[in-house]
Every structure is written in C-alpha cells, then in structure tokens.
Design a protein around this motif. Structure first.
Motif, mmCIF file in Angstrom:
data_model
loop_
_atom_site.group_PDB
_atom_site.id
_atom_site.type_symbol
_atom_site.label_atom_id
_atom_site.label_comp_id
_atom_site.label_asym_id
_atom_site.label_seq_id
_atom_site.Cartn_x
_atom_site.Cartn_y
_atom_site.Cartn_z
ATOM 1 N N ALA A 1 6.009 4.618 3.666
ATOM 2 C CA ALA A 1 5.270 5.246 3.015
ATOM 3 C C ALA A 1 3.716 4.425 3.217
ATOM 4 O O ALA A 1 2.744 4.659 4.162
ATOM 5 C CB ALA A 1 5.724 6.598 2.303
ATOM 6 N N HIS A 2 3.824 4.028 2.491
ATOM 7 C CA HIS A 2 2.937 2.958 2.175
ATOM 8 C C HIS A 2 2.564 1.805 2.962
ATOM 9 O O HIS A 2 1.724 1.585 3.654
ATOM 10 C CB HIS A 2 3.195 2.270 0.339
ATOM 11 N N ARG A 3 3.735 1.527 3.754
ATOM 12 C CA ARG A 3 3.370 0.259 4.850
ATOM 13 C C ARG A 3 3.183 0.759 5.903
ATOM 14 O O ARG A 3 2.152 0.027 6.212
ATOM 15 C CB ARG A 3 4.729 0.394 4.834
ATOM 16 N N LEU A 4 3.547 1.446 6.438
ATOM 17 C CA LEU A 4 2.798 2.784 7.252
ATOM 18 C C LEU A 4 1.168 3.299 7.312
ATOM 19 O O LEU A 4 0.841 3.240 8.683
ATOM 20 C CB LEU A 4 3.741 3.919 7.498
ATOM 21 N N ILE A 5 1.386 3.750 6.128
ATOM 22 C CA ILE A 5 -0.405 3.453 6.182
ATOM 23 C C ILE A 5 -0.941 2.118 6.436
ATOM 24 O O ILE A 5 -1.865 2.479 6.791
ATOM 25 C CB ILE A 5 -1.078 4.687 4.268
ATOM 26 N N ALA A 6 -0.436 1.268 5.252
ATOM 27 C CA ALA A 6 -1.456 0.331 5.377
ATOM 28 C C ALA A 6 -1.552 -0.113 6.706
ATOM 29 O O ALA A 6 -2.769 -1.326 7.561
ATOM 30 C CB ALA A 6 -0.553 -0.763 4.691
#
Length: 503
Positions: free
Chosen positions: A290-295
C-alpha cells in the motif's frame, strides 16, 4: 425669438446632393456674372468708340448756334442720330441752352458752368439723365475757336439689353438648380449603389451569413478597393474567431485532460490511504504494498504537476541559457543513455541525408540551452521506445542542411509542424529521430504536438505517458527560434525532426 439655421443633412447622399448643387450653382452664377461683365464692357467700348469717332460740326455752325439761331440748326439738321452735342461758351463758360440732336428724351445732367464739369477731356464717362432712370455716355472735347463741347449718347439700348440678359440669367439659374436637384438625386443614388449593396451585404453578414463576402472588389475604383479591404478584414476576423473558438476548445480539453490525469493517481492515493487507516490487522507485506503504491502514484502526480508547471513557465517567461551547443555530442549522450534504459530498441547514430551525402559525422553547432535541447532529444527517444513494438530500430541522424522541401524546416504534404516554418534556403542544424514502427494516421499526426493528446483512444497509459512530452519539446524548440516537426505515414514509421537555425 432667434431663428436657427436648418440642420445639415446627415446622410452621405444628402450631403453629396447639397455640395454638388451649391458648387454647380456657384459655377453657373460665376459664368453668368463673367458673361454679363464681358458683354457690358464690350457694349460700353462700342459706345466709347462712337463717341471718340464723332466729328463735331464746323466752327461756323457752332458760332451760329452760340448766337441763338435755332432756325438755322433745324434747317441744317446735322445730327440725324442719337448723338447730342452741348456747347459751353469759351468767353462766359456757361452752358448754351440750345443743343444739337433730337429732344425726344431727357438729356444728360450737365452743370450750368464749365468750371463745374467733373470730366477729363478725351475720356468718356457716364452721367445720369436729367429725369428718369436713364444714363448717358458723354465725352468732353475742345473746338478750334476756344469753346468746349460735350458729345453724348444714350445708354438706353445698352441698359435694356443688359436688363434682359440679367432676367434671362435668373430664369436660367432657377431652371438649372431645379433640374440639378432632380438629376443629382438620381446620379448620386446610382453612384452610391455599390455602397448600398455593401450595406445590405454587411447586414446579412452580421445577422445570418458570416461567410458572405462583398461582391464589388474592383481594384480600379474606390468602392472596389474598400470592398477588398473589408473582405480581408472579415477573413481575418473570421480566422480570429475560429482561432478563439479553437483555443477555448483546447483550453476546455486541457482542463478535462489535466483533471483526468490527476484524478487517477489521486483516486489511487485516496484508496490506499483509506485502506491503511482501517483498524483491522494487515500483514507487513500488504502495508508495504500500500505504501509503495501510494508513493508511486504520488510520484506520478508530482511528475505531471512538474510538466504542467514547466509548460506554464515556457509559455509565460521562458529562461534559456545561450551558449554554443554541439548537437552531435548531445545526440551521442542521449543515444548512450537510451541504449542503457531501453535495450529492447536498438538505437544508432549517423549522419544526416542519404548515402553519398555527408560521409562523416562532424560538429553541428547551435546556440541555445544544452539542458533543454537534451530534454527534447530524450523526449523523442522515449516517445520512440514507448510507441513502437520491441526490437524496432531507432535511427538518430545529425547534420547541417538548408531548410527546404526535403531536408525539413518548411511545410509540405504529410509534414506536420508545431510552429511556423523557417525561411526556405536558410542554413539550419537538423536532428532526426526516426523509427521503423507502425507510424501514425494523418488524423493523429495533426494533433500529436497538442497537450495531453494521445493517439490511443482509450487514454490508457499502457501506450504512453500523460501526453505532455512532445508539447514540451515543441515549446522548447520554438523558444530557440526553431521548429519540431513530424513526417509520418501509416505503416512507414515516424520521423521527428528538430530544426534549429545555425549561428
């Protein structure tokens, strides 16, 4: 009450009629006055010639006249004409009561004594009659015995002729003015007929037919030249309105495209952020994903905002460095980077032109911003990698040429430019990026340099980015006084050409 002058006509037709009537009336009056003066002068000269050529009676006859012998005068009857002769006695200086000539009409008004005569000897002058409105032409002369005589001729015939001529002139002037008013209306209406047609055409253009043009465009007439100028002005106005509508349409499309491009990453960020804020337990792998996709979406949105800001800066106040740049070295660096980032597309660097022209690569110098020019080349190479199948060869060619139909820089069928063409025959530096891919249809090639335009109708990023790369490259090229253009045909690949003026 103080009387006011009648208002002058406001219409052009009325002013023309008034001006023409006044001018012609003045011309007629001037010609009549000149004729009147000439005729009066001529008739008066004829009378003066008669007075000057008159031979007075003999001194003996005048002596008899002076001794009051009227019977002798009547018997002799020496003046069977309009002449009259008056005698001033040389010894006493008084006017003799007896005169020679017919006494049917009142004679000239002469003073009783010679000293009161206001006349110059030998110079004819005019005197009023003793009674009535008549006039006489008189001439003072000396006689051989010391006396003076006054020879007189009546001016009744001259005055009558001039009076009839004056009345005839007045009648003729009145008839001329009346006829002129009637005729000038028709002539002016006929002369202004093209303006009337022009007025009707302009009304139709304003109301219902903006594509209509004025028919009278004869360059040999004032109205025709006015029609040509108005047609040219209407064409420019129509083009300006079309460009304005097109600009508004592009602006609306730009806002819609920008919203579409920004909505996708924002929606992804919002969704993954809400997922991360949920209270239920999630694995570390899910959180990292999730953090990767947000970034990733934040980075994508940041790049898009950077591109939009760059375009706004280039449109408003572009700041370019001005130094000498070698296009060959710049292209070589870009080709080396492309070989590393996109090994699936073989890229080669070669000279501009066909075999036999420019056998070796040489320095190609231009003046500009090396970073911005490098950005153009990288955008073109990236565009070739994204929009062509794997293993599609890409050729980069650099050289110096003359702007023309074949080398580039000017318009021709099948060529689409992002800005105005360069002067034909001018020295230019050319950098081409050509691929052997599927090419573009003419309908897509016309819009390829527009912002947010993508040939993919689904607007998917699988076949390209946001659609700003070529727009940025074209803006930078125009800012350097050059032009970015495309030669393409369906099934025969694309050739993007950067054309810059040489120093």
């Amino acid at each position: 009450m103080t009387g006011r002058l009648a208002p002058s006509p406001k219409s052009l037709r009325g002013r023309l009629i008034v001006v023409v009537t006044v001018l012609v009336t003045a011309a007629v009056i001037a010609s009549q006055l000149a004729g009147f003066v000439v005729l009066r002068t001529w008739l008066l000269d004829r009378v003066d010639q008669q007075l000057t050529g008159f031979q007075p009676p003999s001194p003996a006859f005048l002596a008899a006249l002076r001794e009051s012998e009227p019977e002798l005068a009547r018997q002799t009857n020496p003046l069977p004409s309009d002449f009259r002769v008056y005698l001033y006695d040389g010894s006493t200086g008084r006017l003799m009561k007896t005169s020679l000539g017919s006494q049917d009409t009142p004679g000239p008004r002469l003073p009783g004594r010679e000293s009161d005569l206001a006349m110059t000897e030998g110079r004819p002058t005019s005197l009023p009659a003793v009674s009535g409105d008549g006039h006489w032409r008189v001439l003072l002369r000396h006689t051989g015995d010391g006396n003076r005589i006054v020879i007189a001729l009546p001016l009744d015939t001259l005055d009558g002729a001039l009076s009839k001529l004056l009345w005839a002139d007045v009648v003729l002037l009145a008839v001329t003015v009346a006829a002129l008013l009637a005729l000038s209306r028709a002539v002016v209406r006929l002369g202004l007929l093209p303006l009337t047609r022009m007025e009707r055409t302009a009304a139709e253009i304003t109301e219902t037919r903006p594509d209509l043009r004025l028919a009278d465009t004869d360059p040999h007439t004032e109205i025709g030249r006015l029609g040509r100028v108005l047609n040219s002005m209407l064409d420019r106005l129509q083009r300006a309105l079309g460009e304005r509508e097109a600009s508004e349409a592009r602006l609306r499309r730009f806002v819609a495209d920008a919203g579409h491009e920004l909505r996708t990453p924002l929606t992804a960020i919002q969704g993954y952020a809400q997922l991360a804020l949920r209270p239920e337990q999630r694995s570390r792998e899910d959180e990292r994903e999730a953090h990767r996709l947000i970034a990733q979406n934040a980075e994508r949105m940041g790049l898009l905002v950077d591109d939009l800001q760059l375009l706004a800066t280039l449109d408003k106040e572009p700041a370019y460095q001005t130094e000498q740049v070698d296009l060959l070295s710049l292209a070589a660096d870009a080709v080396s980077s492309a070989a590393v980032h996109g090994p699936a597309h073989p890229v080669d660097l070669g000279p501009l032109g066909e075999a036999g022209e420019e056998a070796e690569l040489d320095i190609v110098a231009v003046v500009g911003d090396p970073h911005r020019l490098r950005q153009i080349v990288e955008n073109l190479l990236s565009n070739a990698r994204v929009h062509t199948p794997p293993n599609t060869p890409v050729h980069v060619r650099v050289g110096v040429a003359r702007a023309g139909f074949r080398t580039g820089g000017t318009n021709r069928p099948g060529r689409h430019g992002a800005s105005a063409p360069l002067p034909p025959g001018s020295a230019v530096a050319v950098l081409e990026v050509a691929d052997e891919g599927p090419g573009l249809a003419a309908s897509d090639a016309e819009h390829v340099f527009e912002r947010f335009y993508r040939a993919d109708p689904s607007r998917s990023r699988a076949h390209g980015g946001s659609g700003l790369g070529l727009a940025i490259a074209a803006t930078i090229a125009e800012g350097h006084g050059g032009r970015l253009e495309l030669d393409t045909e369906r099934g025969r690949g694309c050739t993007f050409r950067l054309v810059l003026p040489t120093p």
